[in-house]
Motif scaffolding. Structure first.
Motif, mmCIF file in Angstrom:
data_model
loop_
_atom_site.group_PDB
_atom_site.id
_atom_site.type_symbol
_atom_site.label_atom_id
_atom_site.label_comp_id
_atom_site.label_asym_id
_atom_site.label_seq_id
_atom_site.Cartn_x
_atom_site.Cartn_y
_atom_site.Cartn_z
ATOM 1 N N UNK A 1 -7.720 -4.740 10.881
ATOM 2 C CA UNK A 1 -6.721 -4.743 9.986
ATOM 3 C C UNK A 1 -5.645 -3.914 10.734
ATOM 4 N N UNK A 2 -4.322 -4.103 10.477
ATOM 5 C CA UNK A 2 -3.349 -3.221 10.841
ATOM 6 C C UNK A 2 -2.383 -2.506 10.134
ATOM 7 N N UNK A 3 -2.126 -1.334 10.160
ATOM 8 C CA UNK A 3 -1.527 -0.733 9.058
ATOM 9 C C UNK A 3 -0.146 -0.597 9.516
ATOM 10 N N UNK A 4 0.917 -0.997 8.817
ATOM 11 C CA UNK A 4 2.254 -0.944 9.209
ATOM 12 C C UNK A 4 3.219 -0.190 8.080
ATOM 13 N N UNK A 5 3.432 1.007 8.482
ATOM 14 C CA UNK A 5 4.423 1.783 7.235
ATOM 15 C C UNK A 5 5.799 1.394 7.381
ATOM 16 N N UNK A 6 6.405 1.441 6.553
ATOM 17 C CA UNK A 6 7.865 1.232 6.427
ATOM 18 C C UNK A 6 8.913 2.144 6.434
ATOM 19 N N UNK B 1 10.945 5.952 7.114
ATOM 20 C CA UNK B 1 11.883 6.108 7.839
ATOM 21 C C UNK B 1 11.557 6.631 9.299
ATOM 22 N N UNK B 2 10.539 7.442 9.504
ATOM 23 C CA UNK B 2 9.899 7.912 10.694
ATOM 24 C C UNK B 2 9.481 6.966 11.714
ATOM 25 N N UNK B 3 9.264 5.631 11.292
ATOM 26 C CA UNK B 3 8.866 4.691 12.089
ATOM 27 C C UNK B 3 7.929 4.869 13.012
ATOM 28 N N UNK B 4 6.668 5.448 12.415
ATOM 29 C CA UNK B 4 5.741 5.810 13.249
ATOM 30 C C UNK B 4 5.220 5.031 14.489
ATOM 31 N N UNK B 5 4.922 3.812 14.077
ATOM 32 C CA UNK B 5 4.507 2.696 15.083
ATOM 33 C C UNK B 5 5.211 1.554 15.820
ATOM 34 N N UNK B 6 6.630 1.799 15.524
ATOM 35 C CA UNK B 6 7.644 1.112 15.922
ATOM 36 C C UNK B 6 8.377 1.690 16.842
ATOM 37 N N UNK B 7 7.751 2.069 17.991
ATOM 38 C CA UNK B 7 8.551 2.835 18.952
ATOM 39 C C UNK B 7 8.321 2.345 20.360
ATOM 40 N N UNK B 8 7.786 1.408 20.461
ATOM 41 C CA UNK B 8 7.632 0.752 22.004
ATOM 42 C C UNK B 8 6.524 1.094 22.713
ATOM 43 N N UNK C 1 5.750 3.447 1.849
ATOM 44 C CA UNK C 1 5.086 2.100 1.641
ATOM 45 C C UNK C 1 4.709 1.551 3.112
ATOM 46 N N UNK C 2 3.622 0.933 2.819
ATOM 47 C CA UNK C 2 2.818 0.053 4.062
ATOM 48 C C UNK C 2 2.592 -1.181 3.786
ATOM 49 N N UNK C 3 2.455 -1.957 4.500
ATOM 50 C CA UNK C 3 1.799 -3.354 4.501
ATOM 51 C C UNK C 3 0.583 -3.422 5.429
ATOM 52 N N UNK D 1 0.825 -1.184 -0.088
ATOM 53 C CA UNK D 1 -0.108 -0.013 -0.028
ATOM 54 C C UNK D 1 0.825 1.180 0.012
ATOM 55 N N UNK D 2 0.824 2.072 -1.162
ATOM 56 C CA UNK D 2 1.710 3.109 -0.968
ATOM 57 C C UNK D 2 0.769 4.315 -0.751
ATOM 58 N N UNK D 3 0.767 5.106 0.442
ATOM 59 C CA UNK D 3 0.469 6.123 1.123
ATOM 60 C C UNK D 3 1.028 7.573 0.544
ATOM 61 N N UNK D 4 0.067 8.224 -0.204
ATOM 62 C CA UNK D 4 0.651 9.729 -0.616
ATOM 63 C C UNK D 4 1.000 10.519 0.658
ATOM 64 N N UNK D 5 2.114 10.869 0.622
ATOM 65 C CA UNK D 5 2.569 11.806 2.087
ATOM 66 C C UNK D 5 3.597 12.788 1.393
#
Ligand code: ADP
Length: 487
Positions: A86-91, A93-100, A72-74, A62-66
Motif C-alpha cells: 500500500x502506498x500513501x499519497x498525501x495531497x 501543501x508540504x508535498x511530503x513525498x513528491x520531491x524527486x 487529505x491522502x489517497x 483518507x483524512x489524516x489528523x495533522x
C-alpha cells in the motif's frame, strides 16, 4: 497471523540501502510460512513504478489528523514482485513525498512522522487489525507510541508492535511540534528520560528511543551488534534505554536473497558454478581481469565492494590495497563515496595507480559489475569500524569468495575464522582497527591461497554450503511475532 510492515523503503521500488532489502526479503519469508503480510510505504514520486504491478486506488479519501486539521491522502495498492504493498499519497501543501528524492530534506522528521501517522490512520479506517505491526528504523519509530497512546483506544488494543533498528547512527530527532502534529500533545509527559526525550537536546523527541520504549519487541540486525549497542559507543546514546528494555531486545542476522544472489543461475556473470562445481568460478576470474584490464597472472584477487564511508574503515581499505600490490596479489575496488574528501582521495589513488596491471578502482555504483567482482575474486575484504549486519561478506560467501573481515557487528556473527572454527571456518577475521591487525589476517589468507590450495578450495566450498538466506531469520521473526501476540 496477519503482519503489516511499515517502512520508508522496499526493494526494488524504493531502495536506498539495506533496509529496502530486508523489507523485500523478510516479507516473502514470513508469507512462505503461511502468514499474511502487507507492506505500507510512502508513495514517492521517484519510485521505480515499472516494478509495481496493478497499481490502483485502494482507499480514495483518507483524512489524516495533522495539527489542528487534517491532510487529505489517497492510498494505492500494488504488487511488488508478489508482495502486497500500500502506498500513501498525501495531497497537503508540504508535498511530503513528491520531491524527486527519497531523503535529504530539512523537514525529514516531520515527513516520516506524517507517514507513520497516516499508516496507522489507514489501518484504523480501513478496518485492518493486524496481529503485529513491524516497523523499521527511526522513520517509523513513532508508530508504537501512536498505537499505544491513541489507536489502542480506538479498538486496536490487540495489535502488537515489533520495531527493528537497522542503524543506530540515525535516530530521528525532532522538535516538540511533532507531538502536536501527530495528536500526541503533552510534551511534559512525553519528554522524559524514560519516554521520548533525546539525551542531547532535552526539548527534542528521539524517534528511535520512542520505538524502543513503546514497542512490544525490539530487534537489531545481528546478535553481536545487539550486544555492541548495549555495551559500547555503538549505541549512540541509547545503551541505557536498551538496558532498561533488555528483556524485549535481541539481534537477528539479516538474510541474503538467495534467488537473486545465486552463482548457479546468475545471468550477470561469465560462467555459472556452485559448491560442487567450483572450477567454472575461475572463468569469472578471467572475465573480470579482461573487463578491468588486469594482467593474467597466477595471483589471488582481493576485492572491496561497498560505500567508501568512514564507517567502512577507508584507511584500512587503502592499506589493504597497497599491501596486496606489495605482496603478489591483485586488487579490485568497486565503490562510491558520499563524502567529498574521501571521494577526492580515491580519485587521486585511481590516477596514481592507473597504469598498474594488478589493480583497478571503479569509482561508481554498478550493480551488474558487482556480480562479476564477487564471482571473479578470491577474497573480499570488509574492514568496517562498525557494521550492524553487512551484506558484502554474505554475498562473498555465497559466491565462494573468501571474506576477510573485522570482527564487529554482523561480521562477527557470519564470518568464522579458520583458526578458531576447525572445519566450520569460512574466512578470516581480525580485531583491531589498525593496519597491523588487518595485515595479520591478510598474511594468513594469502598464505593459504599460495601454499595450501587444497585447504583453500575446502574453505571456498564451506562458505558456499552454509545457509545465510532469509530462511533462519524469517523463522526467528515469526517466533517473535508469535511470542508478543500471546503476551
Ligand atoms: P551498507 O548497507 O552499509 O551500504 P551492506 O554491506 O549492508 O552495506 O550492503 C552493501 C550492498 O551494496 C552490497 O550488496 C554491495 O554489493 C552493494 N554495493 C555497495 N556499493 C556498490 C557499488 N559501488 N556498486 C555496486 N554495488 C554496490
Amino acid at each position: 497471523m496477519f503482519i503489516v510492515m511499515v517502512a520508508a523503503e522496499c526493494a526494488p521500488v524504493a531502495k536506498v540501502g539495506g533496509l529496502a532489502d530486508v523489507i523485500f526479503g523478510l516479507s516473502r519469508e514470513v508469507e512462505l510460512r503461511g502468514h499474511h503480510v502487507e507492506i505500507v510505504l510512502p508513495k514517492y514520486d521517484c519510485m521505480d513504478y515499472g516494478q509495481i504491478w496493478g497499481l490502483c486506488v485502494s482507499y480514495q479519501d483518507l483524512w489524516v489528523p495533522w495539527f489542528d486539521g487534517s491532510v487529505h491522502c489517497t492510498v494505492y495498492f500494488g504488487f511488488v514482485h508478489g508482495r502486497k504493498c500500500f502506498f500513501i499519497e498525501p495531497h497537503g501543501r508540504e508535498n511530503f513525498f513528491g520531491r524527486g528524492a527519497f531523503y535529504g530534506f530539512p523537514d525529514e522528521p516531520m515527513r516520516f512522522a506524517f507517514f507513520t501517522k497516516a499508516a496507522l490512520e489507514f489501518l484504523f479506517k480501513s478496518g485492518k487489525r493486524p496481529d503485529v505491526i513491524h516497523t523499521h528504523d527511526w522513520q517509523t519509530g513513532l508508530a508504537p507510541v501512536l498505537l499505544f497512546e491513541i489507536y489502542k483506544h480506538y479498538g486496536m488494543q490487540d495489535v502488537r508492535s515489533c520495531h527493528t533498528i537497522h542503524n543506530f547512527r540515525h535516530q530521528g530527532i525532532s522538535g516538540q511540534d511533532v507531538l502536536f502534529a501527530t495528536g500526541l500533545g503533552r510534551p511534559h509527559y512525553y519528554l522524559t528520560e524514560d519516554r521520548l526525550r533525546d539525551d542531547a537536546q532535552h526539548s527534542a523527541v528521539n524517534f528511535t528511543r520512542a520505538g524502543i520504549v513503546y514497542s512490544n519487541f525490539v530487534t537489531t540486525v545481528s546478535r553481536h551488534h545487539a550486544w555492541e549497542v548495549r555495551h559500547t559507543e555503538f549505541g549512540n546514546g541509547l545503551a541505557r534505554t536498551l538496558h532498561v528494555h533488555q528483556n524485549k531486545f535481541g539481534g537477528i542476522v539479516n538474510g541474503l536473497d538467495y534467488h537473486y544472489w545465486n552463482p548457479d543461475i546468475d545471468p550477470l556473470i561469465a560462467r555459472n558454478y556452485n559448491a560442487s562445481h567450483v572450477e567454472p568460478k575461475y572463468e569469472n576470474k578471467r572475465a573480470l581481469r579482461e573487463r578491468l584490464w588486469l594482467r593474467d597472472a597466477y595471483k589471488p584477487i582481493i576485492a572491496y565492494v561497498g560505500r567508501l564511508d568512514s564507517q567502512k574503515g577507508v584507511h584500512l581499505i587503502r592499506h589493504a590495497l597497497f599491501w596486496a600490490l606489495g605482496n603478489g596479489c591483485q586488487f579490485v575496488l568497486l565503490g562510491t563515496s558520499p563524502d567529498n574528501a574521501i571521494n577526492h582521495q580515491f580519485w587521486q589513488l585511481k590516477h596514481q595507480l592507473n597504469d598498474d596491471p594488478d589493480c583497478h578502482l571503479e569509482l561508481r555504483f554498478d550493480e551488474h559489475l558487482a556480480h562479476l567482482v564477487y564471482a571473479g575474486s578470491d577474497f573480499v575484504i570488509v574492514p568496517s569500524l562498525y557494521e550492524p549486519c553487512g551484506l558484502t561478506q554474505l554475498i562473498g560467501l555465497r559466491y565462494g569468495t573468501v571474506p576477510i573481515v573485522r570482527r564487529v557487528g554482523g561480521l562477527a556473527d557470519t564470518v568464522f575464522d579458520v583458526a578458531k572454527y576447525n572445519g566450520q571456518g569460512n574466512g578470516y577475521s581480525f580485531d583491531g582497527a589498525d593496519p597491523g591487525s588487518l595485515e595479520s589476517a591478510l598474511v594468513r589468507a594469502v598464505g593459504c591461497w599460495n601454499h595450501h590450495p587444497g585447504d583453500f578450495r575446502k574453505l571456498v566450498q564451506t562458505g558456499m554450503s552454509q545457509d545465510f538466506s532469509w530462511n533462519r531469520a524469517g523463522q526467528d521473526y515469526v517466533n517473535i511475532y508469535e511470542y508478543i501476540r500471546h503476551k
